[in-house]
Design a protein around this motif. Structure first.
Motif, PDB file in Angstrom:
ATOM      1  N   MET A 266       0.846  -1.184   0.000  1.00 55.52           N
ATOM      2  CA  MET A 266       0.000   0.000   0.000  1.00 55.52           C
ATOM      3  C   MET A 266       0.886   1.239   0.000  1.00 55.52           C
ATOM      4  SD  MET A 266      -3.306   0.533   2.471  1.00 55.52           S
ATOM      5  CE  MET A 266      -3.912  -1.076   1.976  1.00 55.52           C
TER       6      MET A 266
ATOM      7  N   GLU B 244       0.213   7.830   1.231  1.00 54.06           N
ATOM      8  CA  GLU B 244      -0.717   8.835   0.731  1.00 54.06           C
ATOM      9  C   GLU B 244       0.053  10.091   0.331  1.00 54.06           C
ATOM     10  OE1 GLU B 244      -4.678  11.319   2.313  1.00 54.06           O
ATOM     11  OE2 GLU B 244      -3.472  10.090   3.686  1.00 54.06           O
TER      12      GLU B 244
ATOM     13  N   GLU C 145      -9.971  10.576  -8.265  1.00 54.18           N
ATOM     14  CA  GLU C 145      -9.317   9.856  -7.177  1.00 54.18           C
ATOM     15  C   GLU C 145     -10.287   9.458  -6.066  1.00 54.18           C
ATOM     16  OE1 GLU C 145      -5.799  11.782  -5.725  1.00 54.18           O
ATOM     17  OE2 GLU C 145      -5.242  12.520  -7.710  1.00 54.18           O
TER      18      GLU C 145
ATOM     19  N   HIS D 206     -12.880   7.324  -4.054  1.00 52.64           N
ATOM     20  CA  HIS D 206     -13.062   5.883  -3.953  1.00 52.64           C
ATOM     21  C   HIS D 206     -13.582   5.526  -2.562  1.00 52.64           C
ATOM     22  CE1 HIS D 206      -9.047   6.608  -2.306  1.00 52.64           C
ATOM     23  NE2 HIS D 206      -9.239   5.522  -1.563  1.00 52.64           N
ATOM     24  N   GLY D 207     -13.950   4.263  -2.396  1.00 53.06           N
ATOM     25  CA  GLY D 207     -14.405   3.779  -1.104  1.00 53.06           C
ATOM     26  C   GLY D 207     -15.921   3.751  -0.989  1.00 53.06           C
TER      27      GLY D 207
ATOM     28  N   ASN E 171     -17.974   2.310   5.036  1.00 57.23           N
ATOM     29  CA  ASN E 171     -16.705   2.249   5.760  1.00 57.23           C
ATOM     30  C   ASN E 171     -16.643   3.254   6.898  1.00 57.23           C
ATOM     31  OD1 ASN E 171     -15.754   0.217   4.098  1.00 57.23           O
ATOM     32  ND2 ASN E 171     -14.668   1.606   2.731  1.00 57.23           N
TER      33      ASN E 171
ATOM     34  N   TYR F 144      -4.487   7.469   4.656  1.00 55.80           N
ATOM     35  CA  TYR F 144      -5.935   7.292   4.566  1.00 55.80           C
ATOM     36  C   TYR F 144      -6.378   5.859   4.312  1.00 55.80           C
ATOM     37  CZ  TYR F 144     -10.740   8.224   2.927  1.00 55.80           C
ATOM     38  OH  TYR F 144     -12.093   8.233   2.758  1.00 55.80           O
ATOM     39  N   ASP F 145      -5.917   5.244   3.245  1.00 63.60           N
ATOM     40  CA  ASP F 145      -6.417   3.920   2.870  1.00 63.60           C
ATOM     41  C   ASP F 145      -6.052   2.857   3.894  1.00 63.60           C
ATOM     42  OD1 ASP F 145      -7.792   4.558   0.535  1.00 63.60           O
ATOM     43  OD2 ASP F 145      -5.975   4.496  -0.680  1.00 63.60           O
TER      44      ASP F 145
ATOM     45  N   HIS G 299      -8.289   3.173   6.933  1.00 64.94           N
ATOM     46  CA  HIS G 299      -9.619   2.614   6.699  1.00 64.94           C
ATOM     47  C   HIS G 299      -9.602   1.085   6.753  1.00 64.94           C
ATOM     48  CE1 HIS G 299     -12.737   5.607   5.702  1.00 64.94           C
ATOM     49  NE2 HIS G 299     -11.706   6.411   5.460  1.00 64.94           N
ATOM     50  N   HIS G 300      -8.604   0.464   6.140  1.00 67.30           N
ATOM     51  CA  HIS G 300      -8.522  -0.999   6.161  1.00 67.30           C
ATOM     52  C   HIS G 300      -8.296  -1.501   7.590  1.00 67.30           C
ATOM     53  CE1 HIS G 300      -8.778  -2.025   1.928  1.00 67.30           C
ATOM     54  NE2 HIS G 300      -7.933  -1.059   1.639  1.00 67.30           N
TER      55      HIS G 300
ATOM     56  N   TYR H 143     -11.831  11.682   7.072  1.00 67.46           N
ATOM     57  CA  TYR H 143     -11.982  10.272   6.718  1.00 67.46           C
ATOM     58  C   TYR H 143     -13.153  10.019   5.782  1.00 67.46           C
ATOM     59  CZ  TYR H 143      -8.708  10.261  10.466  1.00 67.46           C
ATOM     60  OH  TYR H 143      -7.610  10.540  11.239  1.00 67.46           O
TER      61      TYR H 143
ATOM     62  N   TYR I  91     -12.400  11.392   0.588  1.00 69.44           N
ATOM     63  CA  TYR I  91     -12.115  10.658  -0.639  1.00 69.44           C
ATOM     64  C   TYR I  91     -13.357  10.001  -1.225  1.00 69.44           C
ATOM     65  CZ  TYR I  91      -6.969  10.939  -0.330  1.00 69.44           C
ATOM     66  OH  TYR I  91      -5.672  11.366  -0.318  1.00 69.44           O
TER      67      TYR I  91
END
Length: 460
Positions: A1, A4, A15, A17-18, A22, A148-149, A152-153, A213, A216
């Motif tokens: 990953m 960011e 850009e 997404h998500g 979530n 960020y990603d 979230h995961h 959060y 995006y």
């Protein structure tokens, strides 16, 4: 990953997404941790009985989460972090004031959570607590740097784990209740209102985080969806954990105050303590990464206002590591008298955040109706002033009106005394700031309230 690359700049549609769902895990997981449990114990510490404390937890969180959850819709709509939006209300340079206050809040939360994370790791592996605090903070720094990603995961998968483990702990705690609980404390309206304030504070202090959060997510994300996933994630996680804290301290106050982490892991977890300890550590990491990520966002916003520059990956690493070192130092230095200091910290921060969140939400939903010129927020010289004195007047007048209603161990206002020690300053502040800001700003609403949101060029 990948790390960011964006910080305070606008997130273009290409850009985005998500899933909006979530957001539930971000706020559910970040509240499923020991700091929330400790906060739930504060009502008992104040002398309130268990029934009153549990009721205050539900009411305070249900009310406070309304305000933090409405910030969530600002992320998809504007595509920029939460605190940089303050430039539209406070002015390009005027926004530095709430940014500095929020920075203190982020660092305070990071330090207090780091203490509990260190206790958990030290209790689990038997290492010195100072070393344990440093290790937990290092993991937080790594997550915040990637950004960020990964956050979230992490929150999503940790949320599943926490739900399973805390269901087991809750069942065990409730089975212990008839055998170990001794009634203590008593119900008074003043203490009850103060306990509600503490729970509401917990939710309102999340307000500066929220849009970070959701920014995006696609611009088509509805306000209703953003609100509901954020609201129920935060309320369910918080009420659950705070209730555990209130019940746990009712069993053995001295043991809980001495080391709340060991109490939860050993007394409640019992044979599962080797599982509970790492879960507590993971929970602290899930909450504290939001604080460190918030420090990065607020620091870059402040520095960008003073002197515009491009924040590259190296800048991100430097700022996050510096914040982690500072927060870790505060944690190691301030371990003593934890519960009392933590309660005072929560209430003091509340007095400053209440007018900010009221101003921000009133501006977004009632003055400008979600219409902003994003390039003017990101770059000096746009349609927003350098200082918005109407906003600053609202901010300081609200704080001044809150003061007589304040009740902490450091200061008790005259009106709080008349109310028997009840602290309703947050309610007064929300009403005063919203009404005064609307009255001052509505007649001079600028043309930007009717403009669509253009894409801003990246600054990274």
């Amino acid at each position: 990953m990948k790390v960011e690359v964006r910080s305070i700049d606008y997130i273009p549609e290409s850009e985005r997404h998500g899933k909006v769902s979530n957001l539930f895990f971000i706020w559910f997981t970040s509240n499923m941790q020991i700091t929330t449990i400790v906060t739930g114990a504060l009502g008992i510490v104040l002398g309130l009985n268990l029934t009153g404390t549990l009721l205050a937890i539900v009411i305070g969180n249900a009310l406070g989460a309304i305000f933090m959850a409405y910030h969530s819709a600002q992320g998809p709509k504007l595509g920029i972090p939460q605190m940089i939006q303050s430039r539209a209300q406070f002015g390009f340079y005027g926004a530095i004031l709430p940014l500095l206050l929020v920075l203190m809040m982020y660092l305070g939360y990071f330090a207090t959570s780091a203490v509990l994370g260190g206790q958990a790791l030290a209790g689990w592996l038997g290492m010195p607590i100072d070393v344990a605090i440093i290790l937990v903070s290092a993991i937080n720094a790594l997550l915040a740097i990637v950004g960020y990603d990964l956050i979230h995961h992490y929150e999503r998968w940790a949320g599943y784990l926490f739900a399973i483990v805390f269901v087991i702990l809750t069942v065990k705690l409730l089975n212990m209740l008839p055998h170990h609980y001794t009634p203590s404390g008593h119900f008074t309206w003043s203490t009850f209102l103060l306990a509600i304030s503490i729970s509401a504070t917990w939710q309102i202090t999340y307000a500066p985080y929220v849009a970070d959060y959701s920014r995006y997510l696609p611009t088509t994300t509805s306000i209703r969806q953003s609100f509901l996933y954020t609201y129920f994630g935060s309320v369910i996680g918080t009420v659950w954990m705070m209730s555990l804290g209130a019940i746990a301290i009712s069993f053995a106050a001295k043991a809980f105050n001495a080391n709340s982490v060991s109490f939860v892991a050993n007394h409640i977890g019992g044979s599962l303590s080797n599982i509970v300890f790492p879960v507590i550590i993971l929970g602290i990491i899930g909450a504290n990464v939001l604080n460190l990520y918030g420090v990065f966002m607020s620091t870059t916003t402040t520095l960008n206002a003073i002197k515009p520059w491009n924040f590259h990956v190296s800048s991100r690493i430097t700022i996050v590591l510096a914040a982690a070192v500072l927060g870790t130092s505060l944690a190691i230095w301030g371990q003593g008298n934890f519960l009392n200091n933590y309660g005072n910290f929560l209430l003091i921060i509340l007095y400053f955040l209440v007018p900010w969140t009221a101003i921000n939400l009133t501006d977004f939903y009632f003055v400008r109706h979600g219409h902003y010129d994003v390039p003017s927020i990101l770059h000096v010289g746009g349609q927003y002033p350098l200082f918005n004195f109407r906003t600053l007047i609202t901010f300081f007048v609200t704080i001044a009106i809150e003061v007589p209603f304040i009740n902490t161990t450091l200061y008790e206002g005259p009106l709080a005394k008349l109310l028997g020690g009840a602290d309703i300053s947050w309610i007064v502040g929300l009403i005063v700031a919203s009404v005064l800001y609307y009255a001052l700003m509505r007649p001079i609403q600028r043309k930007d309230s009717h403009q669509s949101i253009p894409e801003a060029t990246a600054t990274d």
